[in-house]
Write a protein that holds these residues in place. Sequence first.
Motif, PDB file in Angstrom:
ATOM      1  N   VAL A 337       0.820  -1.208   0.000  1.00 32.63           N
ATOM      2  CA  VAL A 337       0.000   0.000   0.000  1.00 32.63           C
ATOM      3  C   VAL A 337       0.854   1.258   0.000  1.00 32.63           C
ATOM      4  N   HIS A 338       2.126   1.139   0.335  1.00 35.91           N
ATOM      5  CA  HIS A 338       3.029   2.286   0.335  1.00 35.91           C
ATOM      6  C   HIS A 338       3.773   2.433  -0.987  1.00 35.91           C
ATOM      7  N   ASP A 339       3.607   1.475  -1.861  1.00 37.16           N
ATOM      8  CA  ASP A 339       4.239   1.558  -3.185  1.00 37.16           C
ATOM      9  C   ASP A 339       3.337   0.852  -4.184  1.00 37.16           C
ATOM     10  N   PHE A 340       2.195   1.459  -4.410  1.00 36.03           N
ATOM     11  CA  PHE A 340       1.186   0.892  -5.300  1.00 36.03           C
ATOM     12  C   PHE A 340       1.256   1.647  -6.619  1.00 36.03           C
ATOM     13  N   GLY A 341       1.897   1.064  -7.588  1.00 36.48           N
ATOM     14  CA  GLY A 341       2.115   1.776  -8.832  1.00 36.48           C
ATOM     15  C   GLY A 341       2.983   3.000  -8.639  1.00 36.48           C
ATOM     16  N   GLY A 342       3.895   2.968  -7.658  1.00 30.57           N
ATOM     17  CA  GLY A 342       4.748   4.116  -7.380  1.00 30.57           C
ATOM     18  C   GLY A 342       4.113   5.142  -6.473  1.00 30.57           C
ATOM     19  N   ALA A 361       5.274   3.120  10.271  1.00 23.53           N
ATOM     20  CA  ALA A 361       6.296   3.350   9.245  1.00 23.53           C
ATOM     21  C   ALA A 361       6.107   2.358   8.116  1.00 23.53           C
ATOM     22  N   PRO A 362       6.194   2.813   6.851  1.00 23.25           N
ATOM     23  CA  PRO A 362       6.023   1.887   5.727  1.00 23.25           C
ATOM     24  C   PRO A 362       7.149   0.878   5.669  1.00 23.25           C
ATOM     25  N   ALA A 363       6.799  -0.335   5.221  1.00 20.38           N
ATOM     26  CA  ALA A 363       7.811  -1.367   5.043  1.00 20.38           C
ATOM     27  C   ALA A 363       8.688  -0.994   3.861  1.00 20.38           C
ATOM     28  N   ALA A 370       7.698   6.853  -4.641  1.00 18.02           N
ATOM     29  CA  ALA A 370       6.287   7.100  -4.363  1.00 18.02           C
ATOM     30  C   ALA A 370       5.925   8.507  -4.779  1.00 18.02           C
ATOM     31  N   ALA A 371       4.676   8.659  -5.203  1.00 12.58           N
ATOM     32  CA  ALA A 371       4.205   9.981  -5.621  1.00 12.58           C
ATOM     33  C   ALA A 371       3.864  10.811  -4.399  1.00 12.58           C
TER      34      ALA A 371
END
Length: 410
Positions: A337-342, A361-363, A370-371
């Motif tokens: 969820v922290h890197d979904f399509g960037g 904190a994101p994994a 990320a955008a």
Amino acid sequence: MNVVRRSAAALAAIAVIGAAAPAVAASPSPSPSAALPDGLYGTTDPKYDGVWRQSLALLAQDAVGVRPAPKAVDWLVGQQCANGAFAPFRADAAHACDAKAMVDTNSTAAAVQALAALGGHGATTGKAVAWLRTAQNEDGGWGYAPGGPSDANSTAVVIGALAAAGEQPARVTKGGKSPYDALLTFALPCGGQDAGAFAFQPDKKGGLAANADATAAAVVGALGKGLTGAAVKPSGTATACRDAHDPGQAARNGAAYLTRALAKDHHLTTALPGAKPQPDYGNTADAVLALATAGQGDRAAGAVRWLEANAGPWAKQAGPAAYAELILAARAYGADVHDFGGRDLVRLLNATGPQPASSAAPAASSGRKAASASDSDSGFRFTVWWVLGGLLLVAIGAGAGFLFCRRGKR
């Protein structure tokens, strides 16, 4: 349950304004007539979806380890009427709800699920569940408005609320019928290209027309789950449509239909009368969540990749409920969820409302950048024309169902 489902009041308004619609549609992002509440997520007019989008935002945050801002939770709690029900939006919650308050089952059920997930709101959710019981129909299901005919989407979201509040949906009956009995009446039989799908409602002649949005909602509801779905280990084998005499088989049949619907283009579509079919991002996300919940997440891989590549502009335009839908679908499937399509979906959702009290904190990601919250990708633009057209289509035929969710949908 898609992010732009609106209340019965919204549908009535569309029918009334008729020719006035183009003037309304001139603005792609309608602005609220009054200042937005400080604790509310989103910047568009909350008249028809305030409680719905707030509930989805809080559910998604909780699901990924974010502790929402207290004022965001307090705003949702404060929207409840004394009888336990929730309306889509109350501009002045200090004034008691009267007989004209447009309370509905979807807003109420979504609020129950969000507040139950956060914990500490037993009195609020208890009153809401008690009200939902009074709104149950003789067939065991619920319609959007109390007293309205049952539909698959509303029945499913109430099942989720009952389960979240610690109830056993199968034991919540009216006229000897449970909500699962109601869902089975919306299931299409095996045979034909729409085998296993669910209809939103029967048409005037009692016929059933397949509806992907209703199917995704009903699959999750028939499995006793709510708007967050469940991450179930894929079975590794595709489901086949078989005569459904129980909600579990009906859910498997619905999953088989969704798998077929996604097979060609990896996304669902919606078409307005006289218009070309358009990608339906929200329903596609709902289908991913439904398949993952039914143990068929491996069949949703293509749809997840499609959403990663294409759903960013839609979510940016549609707002917090759209980001929440993507988060819940990605989480159920097992995507980052922290890197979904960037894109960091969690950060983008958090940026649409008050700063969370805390955030996990994101994994470690795959290294893609990320955008930011000002994500400016080009692509499909979610316009009021599209919303109004979808609502008008719902108003024209009950068999078409709520094509756009939510589901508040929507």
